[in-house]
Motif scaffolding. Sequence first.
Motif, short mmCIF file in Angstrom:
data_model
loop_
_atom_site.label_atom_id
_atom_site.label_comp_id
_atom_site.label_asym_id
_atom_site.label_seq_id
_atom_site.Cartn_x
_atom_site.Cartn_y
_atom_site.Cartn_z
N ALA A 205 -1.83 3.82 3.99
CA ALA A 205 -0.66 3.80 3.11
C ALA A 205 -0.20 2.38 2.81
CB ALA A 205 0.48 4.60 3.74
N GLN A 206 -0.37 1.46 3.76
CA GLN A 206 0.05 0.08 3.53
C GLN A 206 -0.81 -0.58 2.45
OE1 GLN A 206 2.79 -1.73 4.81
NE2 GLN A 206 2.12 -3.04 3.11
N LYS A 207 -2.11 -0.36 2.52
CA LYS A 207 -2.99 -0.91 1.49
C LYS A 207 -2.69 -0.29 0.13
CE LYS A 207 -7.86 -1.91 0.45
NZ LYS A 207 -9.26 -1.75 0.91
N ALA A 208 -2.41 1.02 0.13
CA ALA A 208 -2.04 1.69 -1.10
C ALA A 208 -0.77 1.09 -1.69
CB ALA A 208 -1.84 3.18 -0.84
N TYR A 209 0.18 0.79 -0.82
CA TYR A 209 1.44 0.16 -1.25
C TYR A 209 1.15 -1.20 -1.89
CZ TYR A 209 6.10 -1.97 -0.73
OH TYR A 209 7.31 -2.62 -0.95
N ASP A 210 0.34 -2.00 -1.22
CA ASP A 210 0.03 -3.35 -1.73
C ASP A 210 -0.71 -3.29 -3.07
OD1 ASP A 210 1.19 -4.37 0.58
OD2 ASP A 210 -0.72 -4.63 1.63
N LEU A 211 -1.66 -2.38 -3.19
CA LEU A 211 -2.42 -2.26 -4.43
C LEU A 211 -1.55 -1.75 -5.58
CD1 LEU A 211 -5.78 -0.81 -3.05
CD2 LEU A 211 -5.36 -3.14 -3.90
N THR A 212 -0.60 -0.90 -5.24
CA THR A 212 0.33 -0.42 -6.27
C THR A 212 1.19 -1.57 -6.78
OG1 THR A 212 0.39 1.78 -5.27
CG2 THR A 212 2.24 1.18 -6.70
N TYR A 224 -0.28 6.53 -11.09
CA TYR A 224 -0.65 7.88 -10.69
C TYR A 224 -1.25 7.85 -9.29
CZ TYR A 224 -2.89 12.55 -11.30
OH TYR A 224 -3.29 13.85 -11.19
N ASN A 225 -0.69 8.63 -8.41
CA ASN A 225 -1.14 8.72 -7.02
C ASN A 225 -2.27 9.72 -6.90
OD1 ASN A 225 -1.43 9.31 -4.26
ND2 ASN A 225 0.46 10.51 -4.18
N VAL A 226 -3.47 9.25 -6.54
CA VAL A 226 -4.61 10.13 -6.30
C VAL A 226 -5.23 9.70 -4.97
CG1 VAL A 226 -6.71 11.13 -7.26
CG2 VAL A 226 -4.98 10.22 -8.79
N ALA A 227 -4.44 9.73 -3.91
CA ALA A 227 -4.88 9.11 -2.67
C ALA A 227 -4.55 9.87 -1.39
CB ALA A 227 -4.30 7.69 -2.58
N GLY A 228 -4.26 11.16 -1.50
CA GLY A 228 -4.00 11.92 -0.28
C GLY A 228 -2.85 11.34 0.53
N PRO A 229 -2.97 11.32 1.87
CA PRO A 229 -1.89 10.79 2.70
C PRO A 229 -1.53 9.34 2.38
CG PRO A 229 -3.44 12.03 4.03
CD PRO A 229 -4.05 11.92 2.67
N ALA A 230 -2.51 8.53 1.97
CA ALA A 230 -2.22 7.13 1.61
C ALA A 230 -1.30 7.03 0.41
CB ALA A 230 -3.53 6.39 1.32
N LEU A 232 1.50 8.19 -0.12
CA LEU A 232 2.91 7.93 0.18
C LEU A 232 3.24 6.45 -0.03
CD1 LEU A 232 3.33 10.14 3.39
CD2 LEU A 232 3.94 10.70 1.02
N GLY A 233 2.26 5.58 0.22
CA GLY A 233 2.45 4.15 -0.02
C GLY A 233 2.53 3.83 -1.51
N ILE A 234 1.79 4.59 -2.32
CA ILE A 234 1.83 4.39 -3.77
C ILE A 234 3.22 4.70 -4.31
CG2 ILE A 234 0.91 5.22 -5.98
CD1 ILE A 234 -1.71 5.85 -4.45
N LEU A 235 3.75 5.83 -3.90
CA LEU A 235 5.06 6.24 -4.40
C LEU A 235 6.14 5.24 -3.98
CD1 LEU A 235 4.87 10.09 -3.67
CD2 LEU A 235 4.13 8.83 -5.70
#
Length: 335
Positions: A205-212, A224-230, A232-235
């Motif tokens: 989720a942290q990497k997803a957050y950073d990439l977002t 658009y979040n297409v990342a399963g549990p990760a 949550l970091g996107i949102l």
Amino acid sequence: MTKISKIRTGLAAGLLALSALTGAAAAQDFSAVYVMSDNLGDMGFNDNAKTGFDRAEADGAKVRLLQASPSDPQLWRQNLEAVSNSGEWSVIFTGPNMHDNLAAVAPQHPDQKYVFFDDQLDLPNVLSVKYAQNEGSYLAGVLAAIAATDKATFPLSSGEPKIAVVAGMDLPVIQDFILGFKQGASTVAPNIDVQVIFIGNFNDAQKAYDLTKTAIENGANVVYNVAGPAGLGILKGAADSGKYAIGVDSDQNGLHPDNVLASMLKQIGNSIYDSIGQIRANKAEFGKLQIYGLANEGVGLAYNDKLVPAAVKAKVDEAKAKVVSGELKVDTAFK
């Protein structure tokens, strides 16, 4: 009350009690276990799946969900082998990341029934269930493009036709999301810029957050979040950046209600509950594939009413009607 009346009343009560016990026993005779490659609590795919098992349990079925660390594939295999060897379960469910494991274990247990959802395996004792996530993502793309370019209605946007997908891994099912999303967006803004960024897994989720945050720094108005549990970091990344996001799998609108426009639902729980009903009625077609799309409400878009006005919903619903009627064919990664 006469003596005969009392006897009749007692007999009737006894028969009702026996009927209730028989019905409960019959329900308990049916059992379903879900062998997971992940944990609950993702507010998305797995939690959506759980709703189907909860409904079956409420009907009286015996249900068990075997969670496992996403970083421990050996345990996934061990769990699948254990429940298959036990002979205890009417049906064994499993899903993402389990293709090779199921392909190895299911043939060893030809009398055991399996349901494999969000993937496909052509074996006589496996019912495969897939979702037309490309169709649901088409609607998400339409909404994202409208939100990105209509600054008056969506004030967090710059008005530029720039959006993004932050996805877990580059897999066919994920490409199906992406193709549908891009196609939907292009119907609104033909030259729209769609960034596609992969995290490399579905749990960071942290990497997803950073990439977002990076995608938004590069101009994306909607992610658009297409990342399963990760995801949550996107949102959270979109919310912290003051931009919009679209959730996935379950209704994630309430996680960041000022920023999540809608959620693309994969009605996994519904398909699980339907599959259990088909199996109990001896109507399930093992060895075949069932697809849940817009036409049978296997996918859909749950709007955040606080952010998306009726006029915009109407535009998206027009797009949905074209897909359902067959007037418009959505691109897919599966040929």
